[in-house]
Design a protein around this motif. Sequence first.
Motif, PDB file in Angstrom:
ATOM      1  N   LEU A 151       1.083  -1.145   0.148  1.00  0.00           N
ATOM      2  CA  LEU A 151       0.369  -0.613   0.217  1.00  0.00           C
ATOM      3  C   LEU A 151       1.194   0.978  -0.315  1.00  0.00           C
ATOM      4  O   LEU A 151       1.948   1.541   0.353  1.00  0.00           O
ATOM      5  CB  LEU A 151      -1.487  -0.233   0.815  1.00  0.00           C
ATOM      6  N   TYR A 152       0.240   2.063  -0.606  1.00  0.00           N
ATOM      7  CA  TYR A 152       1.048   3.651  -0.447  1.00  0.00           C
ATOM      8  C   TYR A 152       0.597   4.596  -0.981  1.00  0.00           C
ATOM      9  O   TYR A 152      -0.544   4.744  -1.231  1.00  0.00           O
ATOM     10  CB  TYR A 152       2.302   3.590  -2.333  1.00  0.00           C
ATOM     11  N   TRP A 153       0.698   5.786   0.466  1.00  0.00           N
ATOM     12  CA  TRP A 153       0.178   6.990   0.931  1.00  0.00           C
ATOM     13  C   TRP A 153       0.989   7.646   0.282  1.00  0.00           C
ATOM     14  O   TRP A 153       2.327   8.265  -0.120  1.00  0.00           O
ATOM     15  CB  TRP A 153      -0.424   7.600   1.411  1.00  0.00           C
ATOM     16  N   LEU A 154       0.524   9.379  -0.451  1.00  0.00           N
ATOM     17  CA  LEU A 154       0.940  10.291  -0.225  1.00  0.00           C
ATOM     18  C   LEU A 154       1.215  11.112   1.073  1.00  0.00           C
ATOM     19  O   LEU A 154       0.182  10.795   1.947  1.00  0.00           O
ATOM     20  CB  LEU A 154       0.400  11.490  -1.730  1.00  0.00           C
ATOM     21  N   THR A 155       2.250  11.689   1.630  1.00  0.00           N
ATOM     22  CA  THR A 155       2.173  11.979   2.805  1.00  0.00           C
ATOM     23  C   THR A 155       2.576  13.504   2.224  1.00  0.00           C
ATOM     24  O   THR A 155       3.205  14.151   1.063  1.00  0.00           O
ATOM     25  CB  THR A 155       3.489  11.679   3.346  1.00  0.00           C
ATOM     26  N   ASN A 156       2.278  14.892   3.451  1.00  0.00           N
ATOM     27  CA  ASN A 156       2.461  16.145   3.571  1.00  0.00           C
ATOM     28  C   ASN A 156       4.143  16.675   4.191  1.00  0.00           C
ATOM     29  O   ASN A 156       4.349  16.080   5.084  1.00  0.00           O
ATOM     30  CB  ASN A 156       1.135  16.350   4.440  1.00  0.00           C
ATOM     31  N   ASN A 157       4.655  16.410   3.105  1.00  0.00           N
ATOM     32  CA  ASN A 157       6.063  16.116   3.197  1.00  0.00           C
ATOM     33  C   ASN A 157       6.299  17.722   3.882  1.00  0.00           C
ATOM     34  O   ASN A 157       7.731  17.627   4.575  1.00  0.00           O
ATOM     35  CB  ASN A 157       6.971  16.427   1.948  1.00  0.00           C
ATOM     36  N   TYR A 158       5.711  18.668   4.400  1.00  0.00           N
ATOM     37  CA  TYR A 158       6.049  19.822   4.670  1.00  0.00           C
ATOM     38  C   TYR A 158       6.242  19.621   6.228  1.00  0.00           C
ATOM     39  O   TYR A 158       6.798  19.613   6.767  1.00  0.00           O
ATOM     40  CB  TYR A 158       5.217  20.755   4.994  1.00  0.00           C
ATOM     41  N   SER A 159       5.801  18.565   6.713  1.00  0.00           N
ATOM     42  CA  SER A 159       5.709  17.970   8.438  1.00  0.00           C
ATOM     43  C   SER A 159       7.283  17.357   8.535  1.00  0.00           C
ATOM     44  O   SER A 159       6.991  16.943   9.595  1.00  0.00           O
ATOM     45  CB  SER A 159       4.906  17.557   8.768  1.00  0.00           C
ATOM     46  N   TRP A 160       8.012  17.023   7.147  1.00  0.00           N
ATOM     47  CA  TRP A 160       8.697  15.966   7.983  1.00  0.00           C
ATOM     48  C   TRP A 160      10.249  17.276   7.926  1.00  0.00           C
ATOM     49  O   TRP A 160      11.509  16.490   8.254  1.00  0.00           O
ATOM     50  CB  TRP A 160       9.362  15.063   6.867  1.00  0.00           C
ATOM     51  N   LEU A 161       9.977  18.244   7.446  1.00  0.00           N
ATOM     52  CA  LEU A 161      11.158  19.146   7.686  1.00  0.00           C
ATOM     53  C   LEU A 161      11.608  19.607   9.049  1.00  0.00           C
ATOM     54  O   LEU A 161      13.438  19.399   8.353  1.00  0.00           O
ATOM     55  CB  LEU A 161      10.713  20.883   7.568  1.00  0.00           C
ATOM     56  N   CYS A 162      11.504  19.288   9.904  1.00  0.00           N
ATOM     57  CA  CYS A 162      12.001  19.391  11.560  1.00  0.00           C
ATOM     58  C   CYS A 162      13.224  18.389  10.929  1.00  0.00           C
ATOM     59  O   CYS A 162      14.155  18.054  12.273  1.00  0.00           O
ATOM     60  CB  CYS A 162      11.746  19.950  12.293  1.00  0.00           C
ATOM     61  N   SER A 163      12.853  17.032  10.431  1.00  0.00           N
ATOM     62  CA  SER A 163      13.684  16.072  10.619  1.00  0.00           C
ATOM     63  C   SER A 163      14.583  15.843   9.699  1.00  0.00           C
ATOM     64  O   SER A 163      15.249  15.105   9.413  1.00  0.00           O
ATOM     65  CB  SER A 163      12.963  14.577  10.808  1.00  0.00           C
TER      66      SER A 163
END
Length: 322
Positions: A151-163
Amino acid sequence: MVNGEGEWKTREIPMVCHLKSSDFRNREIIVSCNGFLCITPIQGCGPVCLLNPITRERMMLPKSQLTLSPTLLIPGYCVGFGFDLLSNKYKVVRVYYENHQAYSDGEVRGFSEIITVGETTWRKLDSPEEFRKTRLLYGSYSNPVFLDGTLYWLTNNYSWLCSGKKVDILALDMDSEKFWSIEDCPSPRQFRNRRSLIIVDGSLAIIDYHSYYDYNPDSLCSMEIWLLKGSKTMGFSFNSTTYDMSGLLHPQNKWEDFFVIAKLDHDTFLLRMDLLEKNEYSIVLYSPERKQYSSVHESSNKIFQHCWMMPTLRSLKAAIDK
């Protein structure tokens, strides 16, 4: 097509699952796998129904054991439906987001659970730390895509900027029930938004285009498809193709947005065209090369608003019991 070349006829198939209307509040998530549908309310730990709309067979899944407050659940609830190629069993995945006032950091918490169809209880999934603390999914506009046991989902990659990571796609292997990610996909080009994932020519594809209500509807509308080639172990490459969608902007239809359901051949897309002001939509076939479209179905019922399904005469019970 657009000038009367050809004619389409549609027939409505009842979607009866013996579910109370109060459970769904007229909003459902529908995903498909091998011709079977998985139907569930858009929020909460409500009932889940499996259905073969052709044979009318249906099955209710056990209730979830998660205790989440309905008042604290936020939009973003998502459901995945796939097939474990090793066990030959179907599985359903549910993801919840909870905005709990007790969290001092104010972050949203993610929870996920899975059930093997035919079993009596849901199991909690071991999710990545970032997933448990951050809302990743776009929500009902991008239900997960099932392909080759994953299964594949799109993500809101802005939430990963901190990491420091740019995770664009979250994946779940159905056999191991482990999450992994696809990072650093090409960003949407100017004036386009990342809208959805679909399967194109047997491969995963990212769909980028702008929505009509965000931009001047008289401007040229283009869509870009990023085709992913490769694998989890070898990595992925990305090849793009741009399509001219301006032929949809016909003065007589007044559509305000569209959603790509499927690509049927080299130059034909199945689209859902929205008339937001009247809460109506049309299913159309569109050829970007010829700039022609043909209407397939018009309705105010958005039950198939994002779902592509290949019908099957297979018995649902036989598929579950094998």
